[in-house]
Scaffold this motif. Structure first.
Motif, PDB file in Angstrom:
ATOM      1  N   ARG A   1      -3.240 -11.461  -2.247  1.00  0.00           N
ATOM      2  CA  ARG A   1      -3.231 -10.232  -3.037  1.00  0.00           C
ATOM      3  C   ARG A   1      -2.059  -9.321  -2.697  1.00  0.00           C
ATOM      4  O   ARG A   1      -1.313  -8.891  -3.571  1.00  0.00           O
ATOM      5  CB  ARG A   1      -4.553  -9.485  -2.824  1.00  0.00           C
ATOM      6  CG  ARG A   1      -4.665  -8.201  -3.629  1.00  0.00           C
ATOM      7  CD  ARG A   1      -5.914  -7.437  -3.268  1.00  0.00           C
ATOM      8  NE  ARG A   1      -6.011  -6.194  -4.002  1.00  0.00           N
ATOM      9  CZ  ARG A   1      -6.760  -5.168  -3.630  1.00  0.00           C
ATOM     10  NH1 ARG A   1      -7.482  -5.262  -2.525  1.00  0.00           N
ATOM     11  NH2 ARG A   1      -6.789  -4.056  -4.336  1.00  0.00           N
ATOM     12  N   TRP A   2      -1.897  -8.978  -1.400  1.00  0.00           N
ATOM     13  CA  TRP A   2      -0.836  -8.048  -1.027  1.00  0.00           C
ATOM     14  C   TRP A   2       0.531  -8.625  -1.354  1.00  0.00           C
ATOM     15  O   TRP A   2       1.408  -7.902  -1.843  1.00  0.00           O
ATOM     16  CB  TRP A   2      -0.918  -7.706   0.458  1.00  0.00           C
ATOM     17  CG  TRP A   2      -2.132  -6.983   0.894  1.00  0.00           C
ATOM     18  CD1 TRP A   2      -2.937  -7.287   1.958  1.00  0.00           C
ATOM     19  CD2 TRP A   2      -2.721  -5.814   0.302  1.00  0.00           C
ATOM     20  NE1 TRP A   2      -3.971  -6.395   2.062  1.00  0.00           N
ATOM     21  CE2 TRP A   2      -3.859  -5.477   1.055  1.00  0.00           C
ATOM     22  CE3 TRP A   2      -2.394  -5.027  -0.810  1.00  0.00           C
ATOM     23  CZ2 TRP A   2      -4.669  -4.386   0.749  1.00  0.00           C
ATOM     24  CZ3 TRP A   2      -3.203  -3.946  -1.129  1.00  0.00           C
ATOM     25  CH2 TRP A   2      -4.312  -3.628  -0.359  1.00  0.00           C
TER      26      TRP A   2
ATOM     27  N   THR B   1       0.803  -1.220   0.000  1.00  0.00           N
ATOM     28  CA  THR B   1       0.000   0.000   0.000  1.00  0.00           C
ATOM     29  C   THR B   1       0.840   1.278   0.000  1.00  0.00           C
ATOM     30  O   THR B   1       0.409   2.306  -0.534  1.00  0.00           O
ATOM     31  CB  THR B   1      -0.937   0.033   1.221  1.00  0.00           C
ATOM     32  OG1 THR B   1      -0.164  -0.152   2.424  1.00  0.00           O
ATOM     33  CG2 THR B   1      -1.976  -1.086   1.119  1.00  0.00           C
TER      34      THR B   1
ATOM     35  N   LYS C   1      -4.194  -5.612  -8.655  1.00  0.00           N
ATOM     36  CA  LYS C   1      -4.089  -4.166  -8.475  1.00  0.00           C
ATOM     37  C   LYS C   1      -5.449  -3.471  -8.513  1.00  0.00           C
ATOM     38  O   LYS C   1      -5.630  -2.431  -7.873  1.00  0.00           O
ATOM     39  CB  LYS C   1      -3.163  -3.572  -9.547  1.00  0.00           C
ATOM     40  CG  LYS C   1      -1.701  -4.008  -9.403  1.00  0.00           C
ATOM     41  CD  LYS C   1      -0.837  -3.344 -10.431  1.00  0.00           C
ATOM     42  CE  LYS C   1       0.619  -3.770 -10.284  1.00  0.00           C
ATOM     43  NZ  LYS C   1       1.235  -3.250  -9.045  1.00  0.00           N
ATOM     44  N   TRP C   2      -6.403  -4.014  -9.274  1.00  0.00           N
ATOM     45  CA  TRP C   2      -7.696  -3.338  -9.364  1.00  0.00           C
ATOM     46  C   TRP C   2      -8.852  -4.142  -8.769  1.00  0.00           C
ATOM     47  O   TRP C   2      -9.931  -3.598  -8.532  1.00  0.00           O
ATOM     48  CB  TRP C   2      -8.035  -2.995 -10.824  1.00  0.00           C
ATOM     49  CG  TRP C   2      -8.064  -4.164 -11.770  1.00  0.00           C
ATOM     50  CD1 TRP C   2      -7.082  -4.535 -12.644  1.00  0.00           C
ATOM     51  CD2 TRP C   2      -9.129  -5.105 -11.962  1.00  0.00           C
ATOM     52  NE1 TRP C   2      -7.452  -5.637 -13.358  1.00  0.00           N
ATOM     53  CE2 TRP C   2      -8.710  -6.012 -12.967  1.00  0.00           C
ATOM     54  CE3 TRP C   2     -10.388  -5.271 -11.405  1.00  0.00           C
ATOM     55  CZ2 TRP C   2      -9.505  -7.075 -13.399  1.00  0.00           C
ATOM     56  CZ3 TRP C   2     -11.185  -6.329 -11.834  1.00  0.00           C
ATOM     57  CH2 TRP C   2     -10.738  -7.210 -12.816  1.00  0.00           C
ATOM     58  N   TYR C   3      -8.639  -5.415  -8.511  1.00  0.00           N
ATOM     59  CA  TYR C   3      -9.715  -6.253  -7.994  1.00  0.00           C
ATOM     60  C   TYR C   3     -10.133  -5.801  -6.597  1.00  0.00           C
ATOM     61  O   TYR C   3      -9.292  -5.545  -5.730  1.00  0.00           O
ATOM     62  CB  TYR C   3      -9.269  -7.712  -7.967  1.00  0.00           C
ATOM     63  CG  TYR C   3     -10.234  -8.613  -7.228  1.00  0.00           C
ATOM     64  CD1 TYR C   3     -11.476  -8.914  -7.771  1.00  0.00           C
ATOM     65  CD2 TYR C   3      -9.910  -9.140  -5.983  1.00  0.00           C
ATOM     66  CE1 TYR C   3     -12.380  -9.725  -7.088  1.00  0.00           C
ATOM     67  CE2 TYR C   3     -10.802  -9.951  -5.298  1.00  0.00           C
ATOM     68  CZ  TYR C   3     -12.031 -10.233  -5.854  1.00  0.00           C
ATOM     69  OH  TYR C   3     -12.921 -11.026  -5.182  1.00  0.00           O
ATOM     70  N   ASP C   4     -11.429  -5.714  -6.379  1.00  0.00           N
ATOM     71  CA  ASP C   4     -11.971  -5.320  -5.084  1.00  0.00           C
ATOM     72  C   ASP C   4     -12.587  -6.538  -4.394  1.00  0.00           C
ATOM     73  O   ASP C   4     -13.617  -7.051  -4.841  1.00  0.00           O
ATOM     74  CB  ASP C   4     -13.048  -4.241  -5.264  1.00  0.00           C
ATOM     75  CG  ASP C   4     -13.604  -3.733  -3.937  1.00  0.00           C
ATOM     76  OD1 ASP C   4     -13.133  -4.198  -2.879  1.00  0.00           O
ATOM     77  OD2 ASP C   4     -14.498  -2.867  -3.966  1.00  0.00           O
ATOM     78  N   PRO C   5     -11.963  -7.031  -3.328  1.00  0.00           N
ATOM     79  CA  PRO C   5     -12.512  -8.205  -2.632  1.00  0.00           C
ATOM     80  C   PRO C   5     -13.931  -7.995  -2.125  1.00  0.00           C
ATOM     81  O   PRO C   5     -14.648  -8.965  -1.882  1.00  0.00           O
ATOM     82  CB  PRO C   5     -11.529  -8.411  -1.471  1.00  0.00           C
ATOM     83  CG  PRO C   5     -10.273  -7.722  -1.895  1.00  0.00           C
ATOM     84  CD  PRO C   5     -10.720  -6.558  -2.718  1.00  0.00           C
ATOM     85  N   LYS C   6     -14.346  -6.739  -1.960  1.00  0.00           N
ATOM     86  CA  LYS C   6     -15.695  -6.446  -1.477  1.00  0.00           C
ATOM     87  C   LYS C   6     -16.689  -6.291  -2.626  1.00  0.00           C
ATOM     88  O   LYS C   6     -17.869  -5.998  -2.396  1.00  0.00           O
ATOM     89  CB  LYS C   6     -15.677  -5.164  -0.645  1.00  0.00           C
ATOM     90  CG  LYS C   6     -14.810  -5.268   0.612  1.00  0.00           C
ATOM     91  CD  LYS C   6     -14.806  -3.952   1.377  1.00  0.00           C
ATOM     92  CE  LYS C   6     -13.918  -4.047   2.605  1.00  0.00           C
ATOM     93  NZ  LYS C   6     -13.863  -2.763   3.359  1.00  0.00           N
ATOM     94  N   GLY C   7     -16.238  -6.458  -3.848  1.00  0.00           N
ATOM     95  CA  GLY C   7     -17.103  -6.309  -5.003  1.00  0.00           C
ATOM     96  C   GLY C   7     -18.072  -7.462  -5.160  1.00  0.00           C
ATOM     97  O   GLY C   7     -18.058  -8.429  -4.379  1.00  0.00           O
TER      98      GLY C   7
ATOM     99  N   GLU D   1      -6.307 -13.675  -5.367  1.00  0.00           N
ATOM    100  CA  GLU D   1      -7.273 -13.211  -4.382  1.00  0.00           C
ATOM    101  C   GLU D   1      -6.810 -13.557  -2.970  1.00  0.00           C
ATOM    102  O   GLU D   1      -6.933 -12.755  -2.040  1.00  0.00           O
ATOM    103  CB  GLU D   1      -8.641 -13.812  -4.659  1.00  0.00           C
ATOM    104  CG  GLU D   1      -9.735 -13.318  -3.733  1.00  0.00           C
ATOM    105  CD  GLU D   1     -11.106 -13.841  -4.139  1.00  0.00           C
ATOM    106  OE1 GLU D   1     -12.103 -13.155  -3.862  1.00  0.00           O
ATOM    107  OE2 GLU D   1     -11.176 -14.937  -4.746  1.00  0.00           O
TER     108      GLU D   1
END
Length: 212
Positions: free
Chosen positions: A111-112, A34, A178-184, A108
């Motif tokens: 990710r980090w 981050t 880089k763009w995937y949102d786990p909360k999506g 997923e």
């Protein structure tokens, strides 16, 4: 993020990482991803872990020693996990789907760690470590090329340039963390399924279809 113990590659005969080491690695991984490696100090990592700098130094002599097992472990573990997920006797299209979906699941879960790994892939000052990572990367890319070549030979894929097609697949997958949102609304595996469908179907309209 899943337990980093599953993907770490630590040097030396010390055995598996301790709970404290895993805590330090996990927090450092998130901070590096981050803020960037240079934007994070040893003090920052120690504060996130709720420990003193002296305690951190007891486990890791510097930031590079924290980063190195993450980078090597991700490169190796991604390839090994995807390889295990591909059915040996499946048709080429099913092998490609498994390659893409399992890669997305891995990204997923870690990710980090993957973001950190991809960001600093070429910057490790230890030449041996760089060579080892490149060897694992090359194995992974070769696995994809083998699948694509098999598909061409069997008439399942219409590809003129295997290397270009491979870069298209890997480019789409490797940018996901880089763009995937786990909360999506969709898990990473479902997005990879959509990538796969678009790739096989193509985006050009059929000649007999009138578009407006």
């Amino acid at each position: 993020m899943k337990n980093l113990a599953d993907i770490l590659e630590l040097d030396g005969p010390a055995g598996p990482p301790t709970e404290r080491m895993l805590q330090i690695l996990t927090e450092a991984c998130r901070l590096f991803a981050t803020r960037g490696f240079d934007g994070v100090s040893v003090r920052d990592i120690a504060q996130e872990c709720g420990i003193s700098k002296a305690t951190l130094y007891h486990h890791f002599p510097d930031k590079d020693a924290i980063l190195r097992p993450l980078v090597m472990g991700i490169t190796r573990s991604l390839h090994q996990r995807v390889l295990r997920a591909i059915p040996a006797e499946a048709e080429p299209a099913e092998k490609l789907r498994a390659f893409m979906v399992e890669s997305a699941r891995f990204f997923e879960e870690y990710r980090w760690a993957f973001i950190v790994s991809s960001t600093v892939f070429w910057t490790d000052p230890q030449a041996r470590q760089r060579r080892q990572r490149i060897e694992w990367r090359d194995r992974h890319e070769a696995l994809l090329r083998i699948i694509l070549e098999e598909g061409v030979q069997r008439g399942a894929f219409r590809i003129e340039d295997i290397g270009m097609a491979g870069r298209l697949v890997l480019g789409a997958l490797n940018w996901m963390p880089k763009w995937y949102d786990p909360k999506g609304p969709l898990p990473a595996s479902a997005i990879a399924e959509q990538f796969y469908d678009v790739l096989l179907a193509g985006v050009g309209a059929r000649p007999d279809v009138i578009t407006i």
